[in-house]
Design a protein around this motif. Sequence first.
Motif, PDB file in Angstrom:
ATOM      1  N   ILE A   1       8.489  -6.229  52.830  1.00  0.00           N
ATOM      2  CA  ILE A   1       7.100  -6.333  53.247  1.00  0.00           C
ATOM      3  C   ILE A   1       6.182  -6.438  52.029  1.00  0.00           C
ATOM      4  CG2 ILE A   1       5.217  -5.072  54.374  1.00  0.00           C
ATOM      5  CD1 ILE A   1       7.286  -3.997  56.346  1.00  0.00           C
ATOM      6  N   GLU A   2       6.481  -5.663  51.009  1.00  0.00           N
ATOM      7  CA  GLU A   2       5.694  -5.744  49.771  1.00  0.00           C
ATOM      8  C   GLU A   2       5.795  -7.138  49.162  1.00  0.00           C
ATOM      9  OE1 GLU A   2       3.471  -4.059  46.429  1.00  0.00           O
ATOM     10  OE2 GLU A   2       3.714  -3.572  48.537  1.00  0.00           O
ATOM     11  N   ARG A   3       6.982  -7.695  49.207  1.00  0.00           N
ATOM     12  CA  ARG A   3       7.179  -9.050  48.661  1.00  0.00           C
ATOM     13  C   ARG A   3       6.404 -10.084  49.484  1.00  0.00           C
ATOM     14  NH1 ARG A   3       7.113 -13.388  47.250  1.00  0.00           N
ATOM     15  NH2 ARG A   3       8.684 -14.703  46.236  1.00  0.00           N
ATOM     16  N   ILE A   4       6.446  -9.941  50.801  1.00  0.00           N
ATOM     17  CA  ILE A   4       5.764 -10.913  51.675  1.00  0.00           C
ATOM     18  C   ILE A   4       4.250 -10.820  51.523  1.00  0.00           C
ATOM     19  CG2 ILE A   4       5.322 -11.523  54.088  1.00  0.00           C
ATOM     20  CD1 ILE A   4       8.222 -10.540  54.669  1.00  0.00           C
ATOM     21  N   THR A   5       3.725  -9.609  51.580  1.00  0.00           N
ATOM     22  CA  THR A   5       2.274  -9.437  51.557  1.00  0.00           C
ATOM     23  C   THR A   5       1.677  -9.645  50.175  1.00  0.00           C
ATOM     24  OG1 THR A   5       2.564  -7.045  51.266  1.00  0.00           O
ATOM     25  CG2 THR A   5       2.292  -7.869  53.516  1.00  0.00           C
ATOM     26  N   SER A   6       2.514  -9.667  49.132  1.00  0.00           N
ATOM     27  CA  SER A   6       1.999  -9.904  47.777  1.00  0.00           C
ATOM     28  C   SER A   6       2.112 -11.367  47.379  1.00  0.00           C
ATOM     29  CB  SER A   6       2.755  -9.039  46.765  1.00  0.00           C
ATOM     30  OG  SER A   6       4.130  -9.384  46.736  1.00  0.00           O
ATOM     31  N   GLU A   7       2.463 -12.225  48.306  1.00  0.00           N
ATOM     32  CA  GLU A   7       2.548 -13.656  48.013  1.00  0.00           C
ATOM     33  C   GLU A   7       1.184 -14.163  47.539  1.00  0.00           C
ATOM     34  OE1 GLU A   7       4.579 -17.128  47.524  1.00  0.00           O
ATOM     35  OE2 GLU A   7       5.427 -15.243  48.228  1.00  0.00           O
ATOM     36  N   GLU A   8       1.215 -14.987  46.500  1.00  0.00           N
ATOM     37  CA  GLU A   8      -0.024 -15.471  45.905  1.00  0.00           C
ATOM     38  C   GLU A   8      -0.100 -16.988  45.936  1.00  0.00           C
ATOM     39  OE1 GLU A   8      -0.898 -11.984  42.589  1.00  0.00           O
ATOM     40  OE2 GLU A   8       0.294 -13.733  42.023  1.00  0.00           O
ATOM     41  N   LYS A   9      -1.313 -17.490  45.855  1.00  0.00           N
ATOM     42  CA  LYS A   9      -1.531 -18.932  45.769  1.00  0.00           C
ATOM     43  C   LYS A   9      -2.564 -19.214  44.680  1.00  0.00           C
ATOM     44  CE  LYS A   9      -5.111 -18.925  49.388  1.00  0.00           C
ATOM     45  NZ  LYS A   9      -5.522 -19.482  50.685  1.00  0.00           N
ATOM     46  N   ASP A  10      -2.486 -20.401  44.117  1.00  0.00           N
ATOM     47  CA  ASP A  10      -3.422 -20.808  43.071  1.00  0.00           C
ATOM     48  C   ASP A  10      -4.721 -21.307  43.698  1.00  0.00           C
ATOM     49  OD1 ASP A  10      -1.669 -20.263  40.933  1.00  0.00           O
ATOM     50  OD2 ASP A  10      -0.621 -22.148  41.295  1.00  0.00           O
ATOM     51  N   VAL A  11      -5.827 -20.782  43.212  1.00  0.00           N
ATOM     52  CA  VAL A  11      -7.146 -21.155  43.726  1.00  0.00           C
ATOM     53  C   VAL A  11      -8.074 -21.388  42.540  1.00  0.00           C
ATOM     54  CG1 VAL A  11      -9.158 -20.362  45.021  1.00  0.00           C
ATOM     55  CG2 VAL A  11      -6.881 -19.894  45.890  1.00  0.00           C
ATOM     56  N   GLU A  12      -8.871 -22.432  42.631  1.00  0.00           N
ATOM     57  CA  GLU A  12      -9.888 -22.690  41.607  1.00  0.00           C
ATOM     58  C   GLU A  12     -11.209 -22.108  42.084  1.00  0.00           C
ATOM     59  OE1 GLU A  12     -11.980 -26.590  40.755  1.00  0.00           O
ATOM     60  OE2 GLU A  12     -10.562 -26.514  39.055  1.00  0.00           O
ATOM     61  N   LEU A  13     -11.682 -21.095  41.368  1.00  0.00           N
ATOM     62  CA  LEU A  13     -12.929 -20.442  41.732  1.00  0.00           C
ATOM     63  C   LEU A  13     -14.045 -20.896  40.810  1.00  0.00           C
ATOM     64  CD1 LEU A  13     -11.755 -16.745  42.303  1.00  0.00           C
ATOM     65  CD2 LEU A  13     -12.015 -18.552  43.983  1.00  0.00           C
ATOM     66  N   VAL A  14     -15.218 -21.075  41.373  1.00  0.00           N
ATOM     67  CA  VAL A  14     -16.407 -21.389  40.590  1.00  0.00           C
ATOM     68  C   VAL A  14     -17.187 -20.096  40.439  1.00  0.00           C
ATOM     69  CG1 VAL A  14     -18.495 -22.765  40.422  1.00  0.00           C
ATOM     70  CG2 VAL A  14     -16.445 -23.731  41.488  1.00  0.00           C
ATOM     71  N   MET A  15     -17.217 -19.572  39.214  1.00  0.00           N
ATOM     72  CA  MET A  15     -17.855 -18.294  38.977  1.00  0.00           C
ATOM     73  C   MET A  15     -19.375 -18.429  39.092  1.00  0.00           C
ATOM     74  SD  MET A  15     -14.974 -16.990  38.586  1.00  0.00           S
ATOM     75  CE  MET A  15     -15.361 -15.295  38.227  1.00  0.00           C
ATOM     76  N   LYS A  16     -20.058 -17.303  39.019  1.00  0.00           N
ATOM     77  CA  LYS A  16     -21.510 -17.291  39.167  1.00  0.00           C
ATOM     78  C   LYS A  16     -22.216 -18.069  38.064  1.00  0.00           C
ATOM     79  CE  LYS A  16     -21.420 -12.862  41.591  1.00  0.00           C
ATOM     80  NZ  LYS A  16     -21.825 -11.432  41.564  1.00  0.00           N
ATOM     81  N   ASN A  17     -21.584 -18.127  36.885  1.00  0.00           N
ATOM     82  CA  ASN A  17     -22.194 -18.882  35.779  1.00  0.00           C
ATOM     83  C   ASN A  17     -21.787 -20.345  35.781  1.00  0.00           C
ATOM     84  OD1 ASN A  17     -19.530 -18.636  35.092  1.00  0.00           O
ATOM     85  ND2 ASN A  17     -19.882 -17.660  33.103  1.00  0.00           N
ATOM     86  N   GLY A  18     -21.126 -20.800  36.838  1.00  0.00           N
ATOM     87  CA  GLY A  18     -20.706 -22.192  36.938  1.00  0.00           C
ATOM     88  C   GLY A  18     -19.351 -22.477  36.337  1.00  0.00           C
ATOM     89  N   GLN A  19     -18.746 -21.495  35.686  1.00  0.00           N
ATOM     90  CA  GLN A  19     -17.443 -21.693  35.062  1.00  0.00           C
ATOM     91  C   GLN A  19     -16.358 -21.798  36.130  1.00  0.00           C
ATOM     92  OE1 GLN A  19     -16.138 -18.369  32.776  1.00  0.00           O
ATOM     93  NE2 GLN A  19     -14.323 -19.389  31.974  1.00  0.00           N
ATOM     94  N   LYS A  20     -15.445 -22.748  35.937  1.00  0.00           N
ATOM     95  CA  LYS A  20     -14.321 -22.908  36.847  1.00  0.00           C
ATOM     96  C   LYS A  20     -13.113 -22.166  36.289  1.00  0.00           C
ATOM     97  CE  LYS A  20     -15.705 -27.357  38.826  1.00  0.00           C
ATOM     98  NZ  LYS A  20     -15.313 -28.767  39.078  1.00  0.00           N
ATOM     99  N   VAL A  21     -12.509 -21.341  37.139  1.00  0.00           N
ATOM    100  CA  VAL A  21     -11.378 -20.523  36.716  1.00  0.00           C
ATOM    101  C   VAL A  21     -10.253 -20.695  37.717  1.00  0.00           C
ATOM    102  CG1 VAL A  21     -10.572 -18.201  36.196  1.00  0.00           C
ATOM    103  CG2 VAL A  21     -12.922 -18.825  35.666  1.00  0.00           C
ATOM    104  N   ASN A  22      -9.070 -20.988  37.225  1.00  0.00           N
ATOM    105  CA  ASN A  22      -7.881 -21.062  38.073  1.00  0.00           C
ATOM    106  C   ASN A  22      -7.207 -19.697  38.089  1.00  0.00           C
ATOM    107  OD1 ASN A  22      -8.024 -23.855  38.754  1.00  0.00           O
ATOM    108  ND2 ASN A  22      -7.293 -24.361  36.713  1.00  0.00           N
ATOM    109  N   ILE A  23      -7.156 -19.094  39.251  1.00  0.00           N
ATOM    110  CA  ILE A  23      -6.561 -17.768  39.367  1.00  0.00           C
ATOM    111  C   ILE A  23      -5.597 -17.754  40.552  1.00  0.00           C
ATOM    112  CG2 ILE A  23      -8.638 -16.677  38.444  1.00  0.00           C
ATOM    113  CD1 ILE A  23      -9.184 -15.675  41.316  1.00  0.00           C
ATOM    114  N   LYS A  24      -4.870 -16.653  40.646  1.00  0.00           N
ATOM    115  CA  LYS A  24      -3.977 -16.435  41.777  1.00  0.00           C
ATOM    116  C   LYS A  24      -4.608 -15.405  42.693  1.00  0.00           C
ATOM    117  CE  LYS A  24       0.366 -17.483  39.381  1.00  0.00           C
ATOM    118  NZ  LYS A  24       0.723 -18.621  40.226  1.00  0.00           N
ATOM    119  N   VAL A  25      -4.686 -15.722  43.978  1.00  0.00           N
ATOM    120  CA  VAL A  25      -5.202 -14.779  44.969  1.00  0.00           C
ATOM    121  C   VAL A  25      -4.124 -14.557  46.020  1.00  0.00           C
ATOM    122  CG1 VAL A  25      -7.591 -15.454  44.619  1.00  0.00           C
ATOM    123  CG2 VAL A  25      -6.250 -16.608  46.363  1.00  0.00           C
ATOM    124  N   ARG A  26      -4.149 -13.391  46.612  1.00  0.00           N
ATOM    125  CA  ARG A  26      -3.147 -13.056  47.613  1.00  0.00           C
ATOM    126  C   ARG A  26      -3.390 -13.820  48.908  1.00  0.00           C
ATOM    127  NH1 ARG A  26      -0.397  -7.214  47.261  1.00  0.00           N
ATOM    128  NH2 ARG A  26      -0.100  -7.174  44.996  1.00  0.00           N
TER     129      ARG A  26
END
Length: 865
Positions: free
Chosen positions: A91-116
Amino acid sequence: MNSYSEFQIMGKYYVVVNLSVYFFILIMDVKCLGVECYNNSKCVEGLIIPIWNPVEIEFADTVIRSVIYIFALCYIFLGVSIISDRFMASIERITSEEKDVELVMKNGQKVNIKVRVWNETVSNLTLMALGSSAPEIMLSVIETCGKDFQSGSLGPGTIVGSAAFNLFIIIAICISVIPDGESKRIDNIGVFIITSTFSIVAYVWLYLILGVISQGIIEVWEAVITFLLFPITVMLAYMTDRQVCSKFLNACLRRKGPVKIRMEYDEDIEEFEHLRENYMTTFKEMRLKHPTADVQNLELMTITEIFEKSKKSRAFYKMQATRMLTGGGNLFRNSLSKLKTNFLEESNSGSIADSKLQRIFFDPVHYTVMEDAGQIQVIVKRAGGFMGSTVFIDYKTEDGTALAGIDYIECSGTLVFKANESEKEISIDVIDDEVYEDQEFFTVLLFNLVVINGQKSLNYQYEVSKVNRATIMILDDDHCGTFNFETDIAHINESCGSVMVGITRTTGSRGIVRIPVKTIEGQAKENVDFIVNNAKLYFKNEEIFKAINVEIIDCGEYSKDKDFTLEMGEPKLIEISDNPNARRKKRFAKRKSGIAAEGIPKLGDITKIRIHVHENSVYKGVVDKLILTNNVSAPITKSTWKEQFIEALSVNPDESENNTTPPSLISFILHYISVFWKLLFAFVPPTEYCGGWLCFVVSIFCIGVLTALFGDLASSFGCTVGLIDEIIAITLVAVGTSLPDTFASKYAALNDETADNSIGNVTGSNAVNVYLGLGLSWSLASIVNASRGEIFTIHQGSLGFSVTLFCILATVAMVIILLRRIPRFGGAELGGPIFLKYISSCFLISLYLIYIIISSLHAYCKLDI
């Protein structure tokens, strides 16, 4: 605290509660009860284990069978705990699955991070709750299916009894284990209110369908609604967590017409920024505490601090509880050790230096001297490889703007590095004249490397480094000098503390000169982002370098780019020399006529320097690496069967900081008792296969088989000692299945900064127990019986009364828990003032005793309500 001490503490609670319960039950005269309340008929066969009928009914025979049943129950329960460990890992393995997402921060900077992929609230109410309640749910489903889709007493009774134990005993323990003077609050109070409300609604609904709507009959629609309340609870909790309603209302206030809610990654951005800030703050704290530590050790200390403070999942804590009770060691320490190992492997990958390669090089490679220095020592070093060899290397000087014989004495030769020698010097003479000259330079070159006894058989290599040329700058001493910043632009890290901005003095070094420096603000503001300490510099006679100290104020920004400018004013000659008896002053005085034209101090070409303040690149690099290794599930996920079998056969230390401390005796005893189950369940597929789902399916099948065995043994034990299934269910079985959750909640209460994992999930598990455990089994049974043209009836016994009593007491308990959030009553759900803390715990325990005693009295018709 080791597992034996934990066992003692929990044993005290268990003994006090259960001895009180059994005392009130066994003192009753069971034989005089009417058949309506207690049927002392022959014990029925189990689903898997046949009934053990004695040859002669004697007291000694009853005691022996009871003892055997108790040991068998404990051993099966141990197996359920160990396979639940594997189940929770999946269950820990399943629920901790992550995907790559490109977020646009408040200052306009684009950041590629992993979110669950899984929302935390959804995972806690679905898979995590299923993992915590799997034995109770499986027992109810298996009992119903095993009785040909007819009702049983063990499954429903266990669910209600387990809910009572969770709400009263587990929360009481969590309140009392918090150290004196400390307190912890539920952070996501909105979700807690939803789950606690629906946990009570679940039992109110049971009361309605059992005693009001259709007494003793479960119709298809009632069972289906019971099951559908589960996704409704999850959906409402998710909407509360994501604040969907508030976003909808805000959107309605802003615009007219149809409103469309944007499901963005706003929360992910906030969480990501909070995570980065937390990592940077922790790294800075470690640097202040350990100023002499290198970056890698600071990284490891930061990982340790972050890991210990980070919020763990309920699966993690339940696995910790199981392993502490089976000699499996401390999951915290083991996971942290693996996390550090993974971090070091990623940090060192691709950057491992060749230890067999030896280089010869200048260190430093740039030298600046006055022309009256007389002689300069140029340093040559060797490093790496086999130091037992003898190395010869040639050197020579080469002209630049400085000419041999006029500005310096030409030299050449061979340096000999004997065994274990790592440093040599080259001496070069500098010629001093009385002719005004600009700054000049010449170079020294290394070439022609020869190695004797170089261990060629061991593949050692030697080379002249790319740093094979040193530059010597000669400054004239017959001029007041030209002043320049070292560069016109500089980039610094905001957490550097301070920076020295250098001003160089070239083409002469005569006299004492004052240089004023003024500040020009840009995006960076003085006294907010920086402080300039010395706005006026004084160059002494023959002094060729000065630095302005600029303090950089660290605002804790991860992404920062602000600038300001420093500008030099006109230099002013204060005195010709600070040594009035110097020979140069006399020569200088003879050439006074030349001072006005070329001897006075003047500005050079670089009179301004723009300083850009960025986020700390070291901190940023550390934070980025920490974020990449932020997945807590990685250390507890096994990648191969080999690792699982090694762990199954290993006994790990309980609470040691490292693996050098041997395990305690109790750890060895617990390990050898449970080694059969460990080896058996080591065959379960590792959690890395199929994203953890294969392990999930196999584990829940094993839990179902063991739960069926557990139910048969519990029912047979009750029959042997003369206790009905309803009482066995709400006491022995409910406490047994809830004991691992008790340890898990206790660990969560001590280690988490909030109370969400310790008591926030209790209410969610109680709701899931009803909606899945009873909703699923009753839906199957009612549908099957309806297809047969039959009615699915419930042998209520004391179930309806127990549900009613639990609803009343649970409401009182929830009021007490919520009142504790008020400052005058402690201000938090856990801990608080000593008096209130223990009073609250004792009150909740008394509610549990009241529930057990009154339910038992009613089951045996000693209480007619």
